[in-house]
Design a protein around this motif. Sequence first.
Motif, PDB file in Angstrom:
ATOM      1  N   UNK A 165       0.798  -1.233   0.000  1.00  0.00           N
ATOM      2  CA  UNK A 165       0.000   0.000   0.000  1.00  0.00           C
ATOM      3  C   UNK A 165       0.825   1.275   0.000  1.00  0.00           C
ATOM      4  N   UNK A 166       2.079   1.219   0.451  1.00  0.00           N
ATOM      5  CA  UNK A 166       2.856   2.447   0.539  1.00  0.00           C
ATOM      6  C   UNK A 166       4.299   2.173   0.885  1.00  0.00           C
ATOM      7  N   UNK A 167       5.101   3.228   0.823  1.00  0.00           N
ATOM      8  CA  UNK A 167       6.528   3.147   1.154  1.00  0.00           C
ATOM      9  C   UNK A 167       6.797   4.105   2.312  1.00  0.00           C
ATOM     10  N   UNK A 168       7.516   3.620   3.330  1.00  0.00           N
ATOM     11  CA  UNK A 168       7.837   4.443   4.496  1.00  0.00           C
ATOM     12  C   UNK A 168       8.808   5.557   4.089  1.00  0.00           C
ATOM     13  N   UNK A 169       8.449   6.786   4.425  1.00  0.00           N
ATOM     14  CA  UNK A 169       9.331   7.926   4.164  1.00  0.00           C
ATOM     15  C   UNK A 169      10.208   8.214   5.383  1.00  0.00           C
ATOM     16  N   UNK A 170       9.851   7.610   6.516  1.00  0.00           N
ATOM     17  CA  UNK A 170      10.622   7.676   7.760  1.00  0.00           C
ATOM     18  C   UNK A 170      10.468   6.347   8.470  1.00  0.00           C
ATOM     19  N   UNK A 171      11.459   5.971   9.228  1.00  0.00           N
ATOM     20  CA  UNK A 171      11.370   4.741  10.016  1.00  0.00           C
ATOM     21  C   UNK A 171      10.351   4.908  11.135  1.00  0.00           C
ATOM     22  N   UNK A 172       9.626   3.829  11.435  1.00  0.00           N
ATOM     23  CA  UNK A 172       8.664   3.811  12.537  1.00  0.00           C
ATOM     24  C   UNK A 172       8.884   2.516  13.303  1.00  0.00           C
ATOM     25  N   UNK A 173       8.936   2.626  14.615  1.00  0.00           N
ATOM     26  CA  UNK A 173       9.103   1.457  15.480  1.00  0.00           C
ATOM     27  C   UNK A 173       7.768   0.732  15.646  1.00  0.00           C
ATOM     28  N   UNK A 174       7.847  -0.533  15.990  1.00  0.00           N
ATOM     29  CA  UNK A 174       6.661  -1.328  16.315  1.00  0.00           C
ATOM     30  C   UNK A 174       5.852  -0.574  17.375  1.00  0.00           C
TER      31      UNK A 174
END
Length: 133
Positions: A76-85
């Motif tokens: 659905x999309x590409x992360x532009x920034x890292x996100x933690x669980x």
Amino acid sequence: MQKEAGVAHRALAHKSTDDVAVAVSDLQPGETLTIEALDGGKPHKVKVLEAVPLGHKIALRDLPEGHVVVEYGEKIGRMTRAVKKGGYVHVHNIRTLRWDYGDTPSAKRETPDAKSKAKATASQKAGAKKGGR
């Protein structure tokens, strides 16, 4: 499906292999959730790291910058920034694949159609300079 301390589910994943789940109520930092998937796969234990509003996404695993996110079993999309669980996933850190052409998150994006129009305009201008129409 097991309920959270006698309360209805707080978030649900569509598939157990999804990277994100959808909040079915406002989520608050510090809550620990068991997030089940509608396909009946193994549930995810997640500690909420930041407020996630109703209807928005929560990360079921660490999602590095550039990672292609799966929801409904689909990309659905590409992360532009890292996100933690347990982090909040929304427009501030994910870009839809609808307009993603594999470039870096900060690079200028042009659709293939925009590129061909730019080439056509450049060749029209060159023709006009040579005495063409």
